[in-house]
Motif scaffolding. Structure first.
Motif, short mmCIF file in Angstrom:
data_model
loop_
_atom_site.label_atom_id
_atom_site.label_comp_id
_atom_site.label_asym_id
_atom_site.label_seq_id
_atom_site.Cartn_x
_atom_site.Cartn_y
_atom_site.Cartn_z
N VAL A 385 54.40 29.84 -20.46
CA VAL A 385 54.13 29.31 -19.13
C VAL A 385 52.64 29.51 -18.84
N ARG A 386 51.93 28.40 -18.64
CA ARG A 386 50.51 28.44 -18.31
C ARG A 386 50.32 27.97 -16.88
N MET A 387 49.51 28.73 -16.12
CA MET A 387 49.28 28.42 -14.71
C MET A 387 47.79 28.53 -14.40
N ASP A 388 47.34 27.68 -13.48
CA ASP A 388 45.93 27.71 -13.07
C ASP A 388 45.80 26.97 -11.74
N ALA A 389 44.70 27.19 -11.03
CA ALA A 389 44.41 26.49 -9.78
C ALA A 389 42.90 26.48 -9.59
N GLY A 390 42.41 25.44 -8.89
CA GLY A 390 40.98 25.30 -8.65
C GLY A 390 40.51 26.08 -7.44
N THR A 391 39.23 25.91 -7.11
CA THR A 391 38.64 26.63 -5.98
C THR A 391 39.16 26.08 -4.66
N GLY A 415 39.56 35.46 -11.64
CA GLY A 415 40.09 34.73 -12.79
C GLY A 415 41.49 34.25 -12.47
N ARG A 416 41.68 32.94 -12.40
CA ARG A 416 42.94 32.39 -11.91
C ARG A 416 43.86 31.90 -13.03
N ARG A 417 43.37 31.74 -14.22
CA ARG A 417 44.20 31.22 -15.31
C ARG A 417 45.13 32.32 -15.81
N GLN A 418 46.42 32.00 -15.89
CA GLN A 418 47.43 32.96 -16.32
C GLN A 418 48.29 32.33 -17.41
N ARG A 419 48.78 33.18 -18.31
CA ARG A 419 49.69 32.73 -19.37
C ARG A 419 50.77 33.78 -19.57
N ASP A 420 52.02 33.35 -19.50
CA ASP A 420 53.16 34.24 -19.69
C ASP A 420 53.94 33.81 -20.94
N GLY A 421 54.37 34.77 -21.72
CA GLY A 421 55.27 34.52 -22.84
C GLY A 421 56.62 35.13 -22.52
N ASN A 422 57.64 34.30 -22.35
CA ASN A 422 58.94 34.75 -21.84
C ASN A 422 60.04 34.57 -22.88
N LEU A 423 60.81 35.62 -23.08
CA LEU A 423 61.92 35.61 -24.05
C LEU A 423 63.24 35.73 -23.32
N LEU A 452 53.75 28.55 -8.05
CA LEU A 452 52.32 28.41 -7.74
C LEU A 452 51.96 29.10 -6.43
N TYR A 453 52.84 29.04 -5.44
CA TYR A 453 52.53 29.68 -4.16
C TYR A 453 52.59 31.20 -4.28
N GLU A 454 53.51 31.72 -5.06
CA GLU A 454 53.58 33.18 -5.23
C GLU A 454 52.31 33.73 -5.86
N ARG A 455 51.68 32.93 -6.72
CA ARG A 455 50.44 33.40 -7.35
C ARG A 455 49.18 32.97 -6.60
N ASN A 475 58.08 35.30 8.97
CA ASN A 475 56.98 36.15 8.53
C ASN A 475 55.88 35.31 7.88
N GLY A 476 54.80 35.98 7.46
CA GLY A 476 53.71 35.33 6.77
C GLY A 476 53.51 35.94 5.39
N TYR A 477 53.10 35.11 4.42
CA TYR A 477 53.00 35.56 3.03
C TYR A 477 51.66 35.16 2.42
N VAL A 478 51.20 35.98 1.50
CA VAL A 478 50.02 35.67 0.71
C VAL A 478 50.34 35.94 -0.76
N GLY A 479 49.73 35.15 -1.65
CA GLY A 479 50.05 35.24 -3.07
C GLY A 479 49.37 36.41 -3.76
N ASN A 480 49.66 36.51 -5.05
CA ASN A 480 49.14 37.60 -5.88
C ASN A 480 48.95 37.05 -7.29
N ILE A 481 47.69 36.81 -7.66
CA ILE A 481 47.40 36.21 -8.97
C ILE A 481 47.94 37.06 -10.10
N ASP A 482 47.99 38.37 -9.92
CA ASP A 482 48.36 39.28 -11.00
C ASP A 482 49.87 39.53 -11.12
N LEU A 483 50.68 38.75 -10.44
CA LEU A 483 52.13 38.92 -10.56
C LEU A 483 52.59 38.79 -12.00
#
Length: 701
Positions: A385-391, A415-423, A452-455, A475-483
């Motif tokens: 799973v690859r994820m990214d977002a712009g400015t 740094g916003r680009r993330q990559r997960d390897g899931n088994l 995408l919103y969680e991150r 309630n109100g929520y904010v994401g976390n790139i490092d999830l």
């Protein structure tokens, strides 16, 4: 394993999907719980007639519940895990909600009248049924294309259905028609659902709960010896949809899709290949005097992908499935400046800029029949799973937007680009202990990456945070790139005692245990007063990983009752479900349904089918304190329905829901935000539907 089978016309009498009927033997891949709803084109498709919400089709299945949202956008929950934790496929398409409030959730993209059948696999799901989920898989398929018999002339058919309920003056209408030879088929369907705001059990209008939705679809299919190619395309237009448990309403939603499937049988095995594309343009804002205001929010999302699966025989007793899947999702979420507003301008607020979430998967599984009495299935699935977002940018850099301005600078520098390897791993075993007893043991490791919103939801101002919320909790929520991805290890056992026939007695018990590492929950940042009402409280939360545990049990049964042959058939059916979810560091999980049961007395005689049922829900006293989740009182609702099949192609139906007009709040309904804005005072749970009289008519030709 037994699967449950429910012709949709039985829903006219209120029969439940999955809890009240016993079907034909299945295979080990059907895991701990499988529910199949098979459509017959009937106008009444859910226990709550007049609803255009496909999520309600399975609303009385043990372990299944629906978190209320808009009139056609309920969010399914299975054994305490819901929304993005469920893999939802519609005609092979994986559709991701293109909204920070999940107003266009996957099941909202198809009308109930267009559904051919639904399959639900809970918890321990085969790797071939999909990855990137921890709670299960929901597979929806449109009505299959019709073909004439070999050598017959053109076959034409059509259906017209109308249904409605008095509460909210809700009306559903649907039409479908097809023409086919023995090798070609073309079909078209259209459906519209609309309703005004509904009344609760005290006769009070639940503000901002009106909706109107239109769906159209066409299908072209070709078949030859051992092959079938199907092309589907369609559109959806939701003109408006109120969300009484959200800060915003849907003021427009236009979606378009196209998909292609090729099924073929060769000498070496079977091939299932599909490709799809889906695009959504979505707008939030305010559209009624019940919720005045001006704040446009625009979102565009695009799903595309393909899936390849081959099934190979491995001797006389085993089958091997190998598959490859690709799914891509693109998201842009921006909020145009509001002219004259010092807070919401002068720039466009960029919430998600070119959000990307791409998945590539490979899997393999082996299903083996070891003897006449027991079989097994083992499988493995790897996903990248690859994820990214712009400015991004805030409305402005002034003092009123200071928190968002600082958050935007930090987000753009990160740094916003993330990559997960899931088994994922799955193992199931099924044994027929004797002629009346079937036992199953299943275990799985399932993984889900953040959405995408969680991150990438980045706003830190109170207003911006409350715009990211698909929970209905105010309630109100904010994401976390490092999830980190959440990984669920699930163990389940099923004991199924049954008679010899499909209409005979059965009792089914399914306890389960689920341990989730890095469960995506929240940390508390602060509190605020929703709509500046001093008596109401809301929480400001950040998505965060925490370990969690869930356990519970589902029970279902059918017991035929002795009556004379002249009196028809009579049966006592029902189910009960219990789920408990807690974080490892203490505290209850959000949206966990308390102990509940559904009890029904079903009668059929000739053309008549009828049912009296009650839904009993215990008090919700285990609540998520971090999200300020409200406690709700226990309640019992009484419903009655009847249907008459006149000749072959005409069916009439009538019923009443919440017969005693009981005032109640669904434990998963969230909070009544639209009521708070208009009536002020303390924040209350969202009220449920009051009494509603229901009528339905289906004509076939």
């Amino acid at each position: 394993m037994k699967y449950y089978h429910l012709p949709a016309f039985l829903a006219l009498a209120g029969a439940t999907a999955g809890a009240c009927a016993q079907g034909a033997p299945g295979s080990a891949i059907e895991a701990r719980m499988k529910v199949i709803v098979t459509a017959t084109g009937d106008g009444w498709r859910s226990p709550q007639n007049g609803s255009g919400d496909t999520a309600l089709l399975l609303n009385t299945t043990p372990g299944y519940s629906v978190a209320q949202a808009g009139g056609v956008s309920g969010l399914p929950v299975v054994n305490g895990l819901g929304d993005d934790r469920l893999k939802i496929r519609i005609d092979g398409m994986e559709i991701t909600s293109a909204c920070a409030n999940h107003m266009n959730a996957p099941l909202s993209t198809i009308d109930p009248s267009q559904v051919g059948h639904i399959e639900v696999l809970a918890g321990v799901t085969p790797v071939s049924a999909g990855g990137d989920s921890t709670g299960g898989t929901v597979t929806v398929k449109s009505a299959a294309p019709l073909f004439a018999g070999q050598g017959e002339r053109l076959l034409t058919s059509g259906k017209l259905s109308l249904s409605g309920r008095s509460n909210g003056e809700a009306v559903n209408g649907a039409v479908s028609a097809s023409i086919a030879s023995d090798s070609m088929s073309f079909g078209y369907s259209a459906a519209q659902a609309r309703g005004h705001s509904y009344d609760d059990g005290d006769g009070q209008r639940v503000l901002g709960s009106l909706y109107r939705s239109t769906n159209q679809a066409a299908v072209l299919a070709w078949r030859a010896s051992g092959q079938r190619v199907t092309v589907r395309a369609g559109t959806q237009r939701i003109a408006y949809q109120g969300f009484p448990n959200q800060y915003m309403d849907m003021t427009g939603n236009d979606a378009t899709f196209a998909n292609l499937q090729w099924l073929a049988t060769f000498g070496w095995g079977e091939l299932d290949a599909s490709a799809y594309w889906q695009n959504t343009k979505h707008e939030m804002g305010f559209f009624t005097p019940e919720r005045p205001g001006s704040m446009p929010m625009l979102t565009e999302g695009r799903n595309s992908g393909y899936a390849l699966k081959i099934t190979l025989p491995a001797g006389d007793a085993a089958r091997v499935r190998l598959g490859h899947e690709v799914h891509t999702f693109r998201l842009d979420d921006f909020w145009p400046a509001v002219p004259g507003s010092m807070m919401m301008g002068p720039q466009t607020y960029v919430n998600i800029n070119d959000g990307r979430r791409d998945r590539i998967a490979l899997y393999g599984e082996v299903e083996t029949r070891h003897s006449a009495r027991w079989n097994s299935l083992v499988g493995a699935r790897w996903e990248t799973v690859r994820m990214d977002a712009g400015t991004v940018q805030p409305y402005a850099s002034n003092r009123m937007n200071a928190a968002d301005s600082a958050a935007a600078r930090a987000f753009n520098a990160a740094g916003r680009r993330q990559r997960d390897g899931n088994l994922d791993l799955t193992a199931l075993a099924r044994v027929d202990a004797d002629a009346n007893t079937t036992l199953e043991l299943a275990a799985a490791r399932k993984t889900r990456s953040p959405n995408l919103y969680e991150r990438y939801a980045w706003g830190r101002g109170t207003m911006a945070m409350t715009m990211t919320n698909w929970f209905g909790d105010g309630n109100g929520y904010v994401g976390n790139i490092d999830l980190k991805p959440e990984t669920a290890t699930t163990v389940g056992f099923t004991a199924h005692w049954h008679g010899a026939g499909a209409a005979d007695w059965f009792v089914k018990l399914n306890p389960y245990y689920n341990r989730v590492r890095d469960y995506i929950d929240v940390d508390t940042l602060g509190q605020f007063n929703p709509y500046m009402v001093m008596g109401a409280r809301g929480a400001l939360l950040r998505f965060a990983n925490h370990d969690a545990r869930l356990h519970g049990a589902n029970l279902s049964w059918r017991m035929p009752l002795p009556v004379s042959r002249a009196a028809g058939t009579l049966a006592f059916t029902g189910n009960a479900a219990y789920t408990r979810g807690k974080r490892a560091d203490g505290g209850d999980l959000y949206h966990i349904m308390p102990l509940n049961a559904w009890l029904a007395l079903e009668h059929s005689s000739g053309a008549w089918s009828s049912q009296v049922e009650t839904k009993v829900v215990a008090r919700k006293d285990h609540a998520d304190l971090r999200r300020l989740e409200p406690h709700t009182a226990g309640y019992a609702l009484l419903n009655a329905r009847t249907g008459y099949q006149w000749r072959k192609n005409v069916r009439l139906s009538a019923g009443v829901s919440n017969l005693l007009d009981r005032q109640y709040a669904d434990p998963l309904g969230g909070v009544y935000l639209s009521g708070l804005k208009m009536q002020r005072g303390a924040l209350q749970p969202l009220p449920g539907y009051g009494r509603s009289f229901e009528l339905g008519l289906t004509l076939g030709f």
